[in-house]
Motif scaffolding. Structure first.
Motif, mmCIF file in Angstrom:
data_model
loop_
_atom_site.group_PDB
_atom_site.id
_atom_site.type_symbol
_atom_site.label_atom_id
_atom_site.label_comp_id
_atom_site.label_asym_id
_atom_site.label_seq_id
_atom_site.Cartn_x
_atom_site.Cartn_y
_atom_site.Cartn_z
ATOM 1 N N GLU A 172 0.828 -1.198 0.000
ATOM 2 C CA GLU A 172 0.000 0.000 0.000
ATOM 3 C C GLU A 172 0.867 1.255 0.000
ATOM 4 O OE1 GLU A 172 -2.637 -0.211 3.336
ATOM 5 O OE2 GLU A 172 -3.774 -1.894 2.501
ATOM 6 N N LYS A 173 1.926 1.243 0.800
ATOM 7 C CA LYS A 173 2.827 2.399 0.839
ATOM 8 C C LYS A 173 3.496 2.613 -0.506
ATOM 9 C CE LYS A 173 3.878 2.407 5.767
ATOM 10 N NZ LYS A 173 4.930 2.235 6.794
ATOM 11 N N LYS A 174 3.908 1.530 -1.143
ATOM 12 C CA LYS A 174 4.536 1.647 -2.458
ATOM 13 C C LYS A 174 3.556 2.227 -3.471
ATOM 14 C CE LYS A 174 7.971 -2.019 -2.091
ATOM 15 N NZ LYS A 174 8.419 -3.331 -2.611
ATOM 16 N N ALA A 175 2.300 1.786 -3.408
ATOM 17 C CA ALA A 175 1.290 2.291 -4.331
ATOM 18 C C ALA A 175 1.042 3.778 -4.084
ATOM 19 C CB ALA A 175 -0.005 1.503 -4.176
ATOM 20 N N GLU A 176 0.995 4.185 -2.813
ATOM 21 C CA GLU A 176 0.795 5.589 -2.490
ATOM 22 C C GLU A 176 1.961 6.435 -2.997
ATOM 23 O OE1 GLU A 176 0.161 5.888 1.711
ATOM 24 O OE2 GLU A 176 -1.777 4.876 1.618
ATOM 25 N N LYS A 177 3.177 5.940 -2.815
ATOM 26 C CA LYS A 177 4.352 6.673 -3.290
ATOM 27 C C LYS A 177 4.320 6.804 -4.812
ATOM 28 C CE LYS A 177 7.563 5.659 0.448
ATOM 29 N NZ LYS A 177 8.833 5.001 0.832
ATOM 30 N N ALA A 178 3.919 5.747 -5.483
ATOM 31 C CA ALA A 178 3.844 5.779 -6.941
ATOM 32 C C ALA A 178 2.813 6.814 -7.399
ATOM 33 C CB ALA A 178 3.491 4.398 -7.477
ATOM 34 N N GLU A 179 1.691 6.885 -6.689
ATOM 35 C CA GLU A 179 0.671 7.870 -7.030
ATOM 36 C C GLU A 179 1.198 9.284 -6.832
ATOM 37 O OE1 GLU A 179 -2.877 7.102 -4.801
ATOM 38 O OE2 GLU A 179 -3.139 5.115 -5.674
ATOM 39 N N LYS A 180 1.932 9.512 -5.751
ATOM 40 C CA LYS A 180 2.496 10.832 -5.491
ATOM 41 C C LYS A 180 3.477 11.225 -6.578
ATOM 42 C CE LYS A 180 2.020 10.832 -0.455
ATOM 43 N NZ LYS A 180 2.748 10.840 0.835
ATOM 44 N N VAL A 181 4.299 10.273 -6.981
ATOM 45 C CA VAL A 181 5.279 10.542 -8.037
ATOM 46 C C VAL A 181 4.561 10.877 -9.345
ATOM 47 C CG1 VAL A 181 7.074 9.484 -9.464
ATOM 48 C CG2 VAL A 181 7.110 9.184 -6.980
ATOM 49 N N GLU A 182 3.506 10.153 -9.658
ATOM 50 C CA GLU A 182 2.743 10.417 -10.874
ATOM 51 C C GLU A 182 2.126 11.811 -10.842
ATOM 52 O OE1 GLU A 182 -0.111 7.316 -11.466
ATOM 53 O OE2 GLU A 182 1.416 5.774 -11.693
ATOM 54 N N LYS A 183 1.592 12.192 -9.692
ATOM 55 C CA LYS A 183 0.998 13.518 -9.560
ATOM 56 C C LYS A 183 2.052 14.604 -9.739
ATOM 57 C CE LYS A 183 -2.878 12.273 -6.563
ATOM 58 N NZ LYS A 183 -3.487 12.439 -5.215
ATOM 59 N N LYS A 184 3.225 14.407 -9.155
ATOM 60 C CA LYS A 184 4.299 15.379 -9.308
ATOM 61 C C LYS A 184 4.718 15.497 -10.771
ATOM 62 C CE LYS A 184 6.407 15.063 -4.730
ATOM 63 N NZ LYS A 184 7.626 14.689 -3.974
ATOM 64 N N ASP A 185 4.823 14.359 -11.441
ATOM 65 C CA ASP A 185 5.201 14.370 -12.850
ATOM 66 C C ASP A 185 4.157 15.097 -13.692
ATOM 67 O OD1 ASP A 185 7.512 12.991 -12.277
ATOM 68 O OD2 ASP A 185 6.709 11.023 -12.881
ATOM 69 N N GLU A 186 2.869 14.881 -13.370
ATOM 70 C CA GLU A 186 1.805 15.570 -14.097
ATOM 71 C C GLU A 186 1.880 17.072 -13.874
ATOM 72 O OE1 GLU A 186 -1.888 13.847 -12.879
ATOM 73 O OE2 GLU A 186 -1.485 11.923 -13.825
ATOM 74 N N LYS A 187 2.139 17.488 -12.646
ATOM 75 C CA LYS A 187 2.254 18.916 -12.354
ATOM 76 C C LYS A 187 3.431 19.529 -13.097
ATOM 77 C CE LYS A 187 0.072 18.953 -7.805
ATOM 78 N NZ LYS A 187 0.275 19.199 -6.363
ATOM 79 N N LYS A 188 4.561 18.810 -13.131
ATOM 80 C CA LYS A 188 5.722 19.309 -13.860
ATOM 81 C C LYS A 188 5.411 19.442 -15.343
ATOM 82 C CE LYS A 188 9.340 17.567 -10.791
ATOM 83 N NZ LYS A 188 10.470 16.615 -10.664
ATOM 84 N N ALA A 189 4.708 18.447 -15.871
ATOM 85 C CA ALA A 189 4.352 18.488 -17.288
ATOM 86 C C ALA A 189 3.409 19.654 -17.554
ATOM 87 C CB ALA A 189 3.710 17.174 -17.708
ATOM 88 N N GLU A 190 2.471 19.902 -16.665
ATOM 89 C CA GLU A 190 1.539 21.029 -16.825
ATOM 90 C C GLU A 190 2.285 22.355 -16.785
ATOM 91 O OE1 GLU A 190 -1.463 20.672 -13.849
ATOM 92 O OE2 GLU A 190 -2.346 18.885 -14.759
ATOM 93 N N LYS A 191 3.254 22.488 -15.903
ATOM 94 C CA LYS A 191 4.038 23.719 -15.804
ATOM 95 C C LYS A 191 4.836 23.931 -17.091
ATOM 96 C CE LYS A 191 4.569 24.023 -10.799
ATOM 97 N NZ LYS A 191 5.520 23.985 -9.669
ATOM 98 N N LYS A 192 5.411 22.862 -17.638
ATOM 99 C CA LYS A 192 6.159 22.976 -18.878
ATOM 100 C C LYS A 192 5.248 23.388 -20.028
ATOM 101 C CE LYS A 192 9.942 19.816 -17.832
ATOM 102 N NZ LYS A 192 10.610 18.548 -18.196
ATOM 103 N N ASP A 193 4.057 22.815 -20.064
ATOM 104 C CA ASP A 193 3.104 23.156 -21.110
ATOM 105 C C ASP A 193 2.632 24.591 -20.969
ATOM 106 O OD1 ASP A 193 3.291 20.618 -22.162
ATOM 107 O OD2 ASP A 193 1.471 19.866 -21.197
ATOM 108 N N ALA A 194 2.475 25.062 -19.745
ATOM 109 C CA ALA A 194 2.030 26.435 -19.510
ATOM 110 C C ALA A 194 3.105 27.419 -19.929
ATOM 111 C CB ALA A 194 1.688 26.625 -18.043
ATOM 112 N N LYS A 195 4.376 27.064 -19.781
ATOM 113 C CA LYS A 195 5.472 27.950 -20.191
ATOM 114 C C LYS A 195 5.565 28.079 -21.694
ATOM 115 C CE LYS A 195 8.408 27.377 -16.144
ATOM 116 N NZ LYS A 195 9.700 26.895 -15.648
ATOM 117 N N LYS A 196 5.178 27.062 -22.394
ATOM 118 C CA LYS A 196 5.268 27.080 -23.881
ATOM 119 C C LYS A 196 4.199 27.931 -24.392
ATOM 120 C CE LYS A 196 7.233 22.513 -24.495
ATOM 121 N NZ LYS A 196 7.062 21.188 -25.061
#
Length: 69
Positions: free
Chosen positions: A45-69
């Protein structure tokens, strides 16, 4: 005769004691197995939660990159 009787009583006591210890062993192993299983589930369960957090962070980073373009 009393020595024979005391030997028989001692043997009976030893037999009953050994049987009670033998009866407890499977119960203890079941409990240990359940504890190990619970620990494994918690880790998964902890591993799954960590994976979800990492995915959310990656999505936010991708959104920020898209917003800069």
């Amino acid at each position: 005769m009393s020595k024979l009787l005391s030997i028989l009583v001692a043997a009976l006591f030893a037999t009953v004691s050994a049987a009670s210890f033998a009866a407890d062993a499977p119960k203890k192993e079941e409990k240990k197995a359940e504890k190990v299983e619970k620990k494994v589930e918690k880790k998964e369960e902890k591993k799954a939660e960590k994976a979800e957090k990492v995915e959310k962070k990656d999505e936010k980073k991708a959104e920020k990159k898209d917003a800069k373009k």
